[in-house]
Design an enzyme around this catalytic site. Sequence first.
Site, PDB file in Angstrom:
ATOM      1  N   GLY A   1       0.869  -1.352   0.008  1.00  0.00           N
ATOM      2  CA  GLY A   1      -0.042  -0.184  -0.051  1.00  0.00           C
ATOM      3  C   GLY A   1       0.629   1.167  -0.151  1.00  0.00           C
TER       4      GLY A   1
ATOM      5  N   GLY B   1      -0.483   4.701  -1.004  1.00  0.00           N
ATOM      6  CA  GLY B   1      -1.700   4.975  -0.399  1.00  0.00           C
ATOM      7  C   GLY B   1      -1.696   6.256   0.352  1.00  0.00           C
TER       8      GLY B   1
ATOM      9  N   ARG C   1      -0.158  -1.649  -6.564  1.00  0.00           N
ATOM     10  CA  ARG C   1      -0.652  -2.339  -8.109  1.00  0.00           C
ATOM     11  C   ARG C   1       0.194  -1.383  -9.271  1.00  0.00           C
ATOM     12  NH1 ARG C   1      -6.896  -2.594  -7.672  1.00  0.00           N
ATOM     13  NH2 ARG C   1      -6.258  -0.682  -6.725  1.00  0.00           N
TER      14      ARG C   1
ATOM     15  N   ASP D   1      -0.010  -6.983  -7.444  1.00  0.00           N
ATOM     16  CA  ASP D   1      -1.385  -7.103  -7.009  1.00  0.00           C
ATOM     17  C   ASP D   1      -1.320  -8.240  -5.947  1.00  0.00           C
ATOM     18  OD1 ASP D   1      -4.046  -7.834  -6.617  1.00  0.00           O
ATOM     19  OD2 ASP D   1      -4.542  -7.610  -8.642  1.00  0.00           O
ATOM     20  N   VAL D   2      -2.056  -7.860  -4.618  1.00  0.00           N
ATOM     21  CA  VAL D   2      -1.649  -8.715  -3.666  1.00  0.00           C
ATOM     22  C   VAL D   2      -2.524  -9.902  -3.692  1.00  0.00           C
ATOM     23  CG1 VAL D   2      -1.260  -6.892  -1.886  1.00  0.00           C
ATOM     24  CG2 VAL D   2      -3.468  -7.474  -2.153  1.00  0.00           C
TER      25      VAL D   2
ATOM     26  N   LYS E   1     -17.891  12.533  16.100  1.00  0.00           N
ATOM     27  CA  LYS E   1     -17.624  13.584  15.154  1.00  0.00           C
ATOM     28  C   LYS E   1     -18.348  14.865  15.115  1.00  0.00           C
ATOM     29  CE  LYS E   1     -14.813  10.418  12.284  1.00  0.00           C
ATOM     30  NZ  LYS E   1     -13.774  10.789  12.200  1.00  0.00           N
TER      31      LYS E   1
ATOM     32  N   HIS F   1      -9.729   2.449  19.947  1.00  0.00           N
ATOM     33  CA  HIS F   1      -8.891   3.383  20.538  1.00  0.00           C
ATOM     34  C   HIS F   1      -9.489   3.690  22.021  1.00  0.00           C
ATOM     35  CE1 HIS F   1      -7.208   3.988  16.578  1.00  0.00           C
ATOM     36  NE2 HIS F   1      -8.496   4.885  16.246  1.00  0.00           N
TER      37      HIS F   1
ATOM     38  N   ASP G   1      -2.507   0.592  16.933  1.00  0.00           N
ATOM     39  CA  ASP G   1      -3.677   1.193  17.361  1.00  0.00           C
ATOM     40  C   ASP G   1      -2.933   2.685  17.724  1.00  0.00           C
ATOM     41  OD1 ASP G   1      -5.282   2.963  19.155  1.00  0.00           O
ATOM     42  OD2 ASP G   1      -6.485   1.121  19.449  1.00  0.00           O
ATOM     43  N   HIS G   2      -3.185   3.796  16.861  1.00  0.00           N
ATOM     44  CA  HIS G   2      -2.263   4.720  17.012  1.00  0.00           C
ATOM     45  C   HIS G   2      -2.189   5.622  18.174  1.00  0.00           C
ATOM     46  CE1 HIS G   2      -5.583   7.017  15.139  1.00  0.00           C
ATOM     47  NE2 HIS G   2      -4.672   8.236  15.600  1.00  0.00           N
TER      48      HIS G   2
ATOM     49  N   ALA H   1       0.416   5.825   3.950  1.00  0.00           N
ATOM     50  CA  ALA H   1       2.054   5.856   3.454  1.00  0.00           C
ATOM     51  C   ALA H   1       2.347   7.243   3.320  1.00  0.00           C
ATOM     52  CB  ALA H   1       2.149   5.077   2.442  1.00  0.00           C
TER      53      ALA H   1
HETATM   54  N1  LIG Z   1      -5.222   6.955   5.767  1.00  0.00           N
HETATM   55  C1  LIG Z   1      -5.523   7.070   7.225  1.00  0.00           C
HETATM   56  O1  LIG Z   1      -5.496   8.008   7.901  1.00  0.00           O
HETATM   57  C2  LIG Z   1      -5.719   5.745   7.886  1.00  0.00           C
HETATM   58  C3  LIG Z   1      -5.740   4.449   7.347  1.00  0.00           C
HETATM   59  N2  LIG Z   1      -5.866   3.479   8.157  1.00  0.00           N
HETATM   60  C4  LIG Z   1      -5.636   2.277   7.432  1.00  0.00           C
HETATM   61  O2  LIG Z   1      -4.464   2.069   6.762  1.00  0.00           O
HETATM   62  C5  LIG Z   1      -4.838   1.003   5.474  1.00  0.00           C
HETATM   63  C6  LIG Z   1      -4.658   1.814   4.459  1.00  0.00           C
HETATM   64  O3  LIG Z   1      -5.298   3.043   4.240  1.00  0.00           O
HETATM   65  P1  LIG Z   1      -5.119   4.174   3.300  1.00  0.00           P
HETATM   66  O4  LIG Z   1      -3.546   4.427   2.953  1.00  0.00           O
HETATM   67  O5  LIG Z   1      -5.994   5.274   3.728  1.00  0.00           O
HETATM   68  O6  LIG Z   1      -5.736   3.496   2.083  1.00  0.00           O
HETATM   69  P2  LIG Z   1      -5.714   4.058   0.401  1.00  0.00           P
HETATM   70  O7  LIG Z   1      -6.856   3.505  -0.324  1.00  0.00           O
HETATM   71  O8  LIG Z   1      -5.270   5.327   0.433  1.00  0.00           O
HETATM   72  O9  LIG Z   1      -4.367   3.142   0.034  1.00  0.00           O
HETATM   73  C7  LIG Z   1      -4.455   1.723  -0.484  1.00  0.00           C
HETATM   74  C8  LIG Z   1      -3.191   1.170  -0.792  1.00  0.00           C
HETATM   75  O10 LIG Z   1      -3.445  -0.300  -1.218  1.00  0.00           O
HETATM   76  C9  LIG Z   1      -3.143  -0.200  -2.467  1.00  0.00           C
HETATM   77  N3  LIG Z   1      -3.819  -1.573  -3.224  1.00  0.00           N
HETATM   78  C10 LIG Z   1      -5.339  -1.507  -3.372  1.00  0.00           C
HETATM   79  N4  LIG Z   1      -5.634  -2.578  -3.898  1.00  0.00           N
HETATM   80  C11 LIG Z   1      -4.363  -3.272  -4.248  1.00  0.00           C
HETATM   81  C12 LIG Z   1      -4.206  -4.556  -4.419  1.00  0.00           C
HETATM   82  N5  LIG Z   1      -5.073  -5.411  -5.146  1.00  0.00           N
HETATM   83  N6  LIG Z   1      -2.951  -5.078  -4.541  1.00  0.00           N
HETATM   84  C13 LIG Z   1      -1.830  -4.190  -4.243  1.00  0.00           C
HETATM   85  N7  LIG Z   1      -2.011  -3.207  -3.622  1.00  0.00           N
HETATM   86  C14 LIG Z   1      -3.204  -2.604  -3.736  1.00  0.00           C
HETATM   87  C15 LIG Z   1      -3.190   1.027  -3.422  1.00  0.00           C
HETATM   88  O11 LIG Z   1      -2.369   1.126  -4.603  1.00  0.00           O
HETATM   89  P3  LIG Z   1      -2.803   0.850  -5.980  1.00  0.00           P
HETATM   90  O12 LIG Z   1      -4.137   1.438  -6.078  1.00  0.00           O
HETATM   91  O13 LIG Z   1      -1.686   1.578  -6.497  1.00  0.00           O
HETATM   92  O14 LIG Z   1      -2.684  -0.605  -6.064  1.00  0.00           O
HETATM   93  C16 LIG Z   1      -2.796   1.852  -2.298  1.00  0.00           C
HETATM   94  O15 LIG Z   1      -1.372   2.014  -2.103  1.00  0.00           O
HETATM   95  C17 LIG Z   1      -6.243   0.635   5.694  1.00  0.00           C
HETATM   96  O16 LIG Z   1      -6.287  -0.516   6.434  1.00  0.00           O
HETATM   97  C18 LIG Z   1      -6.971   1.823   6.553  1.00  0.00           C
HETATM   98  O17 LIG Z   1      -8.027   1.182   7.283  1.00  0.00           O
HETATM   99  C19 LIG Z   1      -5.705   3.443   9.403  1.00  0.00           C
HETATM  100  C20 LIG Z   1      -5.879   4.435  10.033  1.00  0.00           C
HETATM  101  C21 LIG Z   1      -5.632   6.011   9.303  1.00  0.00           C
HETATM  102  O1  LIG Z   2      -8.621   6.098  13.899  1.00  0.00           O
HETATM  103  C1  LIG Z   2      -9.045   6.968  13.668  1.00  0.00           C
HETATM  104  O2  LIG Z   2      -8.635   8.142  14.521  1.00  0.00           O
HETATM  105  C2  LIG Z   2      -8.830   9.388  13.841  1.00  0.00           C
HETATM  106  C3  LIG Z   2      -8.639  10.297  14.994  1.00  0.00           C
HETATM  107  O3  LIG Z   2      -7.486  10.251  15.287  1.00  0.00           O
HETATM  108  P1  LIG Z   2      -6.634  11.462  16.113  1.00  0.00           P
HETATM  109  O4  LIG Z   2      -5.390  11.165  16.295  1.00  0.00           O
HETATM  110  O5  LIG Z   2      -6.746  12.506  15.092  1.00  0.00           O
HETATM  111  O6  LIG Z   2      -7.494  11.861  17.518  1.00  0.00           O
HETATM  112  C4  LIG Z   2     -10.439   9.648  13.431  1.00  0.00           C
HETATM  113  O7  LIG Z   2     -10.762  10.853  13.045  1.00  0.00           O
HETATM  114  C5  LIG Z   2     -10.773   8.234  12.333  1.00  0.00           C
HETATM  115  O8  LIG Z   2     -11.991   8.491  12.141  1.00  0.00           O
HETATM  116  C6  LIG Z   2     -10.415   7.061  12.823  1.00  0.00           C
HETATM  117  O9  LIG Z   2     -10.423   6.216  11.995  1.00  0.00           O
END
Ligand SMILES: NC(=O)C1=CN([C@@H]2O[C@H](COP(=O)(O)OP(=O)(O)OC[C@H]3O[C@@H](n4cnc5c(N)ncnc54)[C@H](OP(=O)(O)O)[C@@H]3O)[C@@H](O)[C@H]2O)C=CC1
Ligand SMILES: O=C1O[C@H](COP(=O)(O)O)[C@@H](O)[C@H](O)[C@H]1O
Length: 485
Positions: free
Chosen positions: A10, A13, A44, A87-88, A342, A242, A179-180, A16
């Site tokens: 990922g 994403g 991907r 592709d995972v 929220k 959390h 769990d951040h 990251a």
């Molecule tokens: N964003 C946030 O603030 C937070 C996210 N999380 C968790 O972190 C995780 C990632 O979230 P987030 O970064 O927001 O998600 P995104 O949708 O932004 O990113 C998902 C990533 O997965 C890749 N991906 C999707 N499908 C495939 C596949 N079939 N094979 C390989 N790679 C794939 C995508 O890249 P590509 O399309 O190039 O394949 C991308 O890099 C989730 O579990 C989410 O719940 C938890 C707390 C906060």
């Molecule tokens: O995990 C999550 O946390 C955020 C809130 O995190 P914080 O560090 O800003 O307090 C929340 O907004 C989000 O919905 C949830 O997925």
Amino acid sequence: MDSVSFILFGATGDLAKRKIFPALYNLFLDEKLTAPFSIIGLSRREWTDEAFQLHVKESLSHFSRRFRKEENRLAEFLQAFRYCALDVTSSADYEPVLNLIESREEELGIQGNRLFYLSVAPEFFDIIASNIKERGIGTSKGWKRLVIEKPFGHDLASAQQLNEKLSTAFREDEIYRIDHYLGKQMVQNLESLKLANPIFQSLWNNQNISSVQITASETVGVEERANYYDRAGAIRDMFQNHMLQLLMMTAMQFPEQIGPEYIRHEKRKIMKSLRSLTKENVAFQVIRGQYDSGEINGKQVAAYKEEPGVESSSTNDTFIAARLWIDDPSWRGVPFYIRTGKRMEKKSTKIVIEFKNTLHDLQEGHNEKATPNLLIIEISPNESVSLQLNLKNPLNYGQAEPVTLHFSAPGKDVPEAYESLIYDALRGDPTFFAHWKEVELSWNWVQPVLEAFAENILPLHSYPAGSMGPKAAHQLLEEDGFKWW
Ligand SMILES: NC(=O)C1=CN([C@@H]2O[C@H](COP(=O)(O)OP(=O)(O)OC[C@H]3O[C@@H](n4cnc5c(N)ncnc54)[C@H](OP(=O)(O)O)[C@@H]3O)[C@@H](O)[C@H]2O)C=CC1
Ligand SMILES: O=C1O[C@H](COP(=O)(O)O)[C@@H](O)[C@H](O)[C@H]1O
């Protein structure tokens, strides 16, 4: 600490970009990443190493507070990054990944320590773990660790299934469930606040404490995450993970010794002692709410049902408050109130310990002003500890009045949650990660609530955006003689 291969699923994403790269960069700048290290990004899209390095650089320029200050070291950091498209779900795609990991390890002289970070949608966690095993990516001379993001399951049964699948590829001590909130500095400080301060140690029980409140209020709404959030709600998004982790960290007793296994043992004891609910009595202990339109910081905001991607008939919870009881000798009779939501009035995460009000008991009717002693632990956005005491004010006829001792933690340059957690995972310290048993016990407590919500057994209270939640959440405390602080 060992030299490692950090393998990021990922890598293109959102998480990251916003959290993981900046955290790695800080660790690198602080010499906490043992050189040499290899970082391999996977997802991907067909990117070259150069395109990936440019993406990392751009991410840092937006999300790292140290980007401009220490740009001279950036090239060295970026050199460690390589990219491989995969592709995972395609087993064949893992072969070039293994080749890349091994060739980098050989080139850099890394002993095969591999940390797999799954920053992908949760439905991919099990397939990635099993491919890591099947394709031999987890087999090397060094250690292997799996870091996974939330959510861990959607309910008790799905969490158990996921855990079973993961455990065919990784042992429990190799799995690091993020769990951040456990990475937040004040949450990590709870342990030392109790352990290093005998005054609190001796007071941390039902003899002295009358109630505990844990609040995580947010001003943001559902943002662009309706697809996920409308199925999760506050109960799964915040409460099950959390908020219950904050409860465990607050209520756990002092471990016999310092160490992850002792701390996790104490946390588990709290979860086991939580009085369980039945779907039928949820309504007496839990308030669910959903935001209506309103005003936040002078700006008019839409109701939840009008948010993009949300059905106008949605009964999803954007707020939850609950009263919990820990049936053990230390906490019997002390209500623990938790609320999170929220579109509330302010962004604030805090724990308030309310002590028994002996002065009030002694002088009933004479000293209306005596307020209880409060220990307030602010977790975010400010990090502080305050102790509210009562002192006589000679200018006001000797009336007892509240005074506050306040300590603010240095906000600047304190490591962010992801930085601390990634560092801990790299050095193999699981203290601030959720153990499977904690996760399972949390789902176990939450399960009847999920069922009651799904069956609409309890009212869905609306609250205006910009408020501190529905009236019913205030009544929940008032009926016990308390109020939210
Ligand atoms: N964003 C946030 O603030 C937070 C996210 N999380 C968790 O972190 C995780 C990632 O979230 P987030 O970064 O927001 O998600 P995104 O949708 O932004 O990113 C998902 C990533 O997965 C890749 N991906 C999707 N499908 C495939 C596949 N079939 N094979 C390989 N790679 C794939 C995508 O890249 P590509 O399309 O190039 O394949 C991308 O890099 C989730 O579990 C989410 O719940 C938890 C707390 C906060
Ligand atoms: O995990 C999550 O946390 C955020 C809130 O995190 P914080 O560090 O800003 O307090 C929340 O907004 C989000 O919905 C949830 O997925």
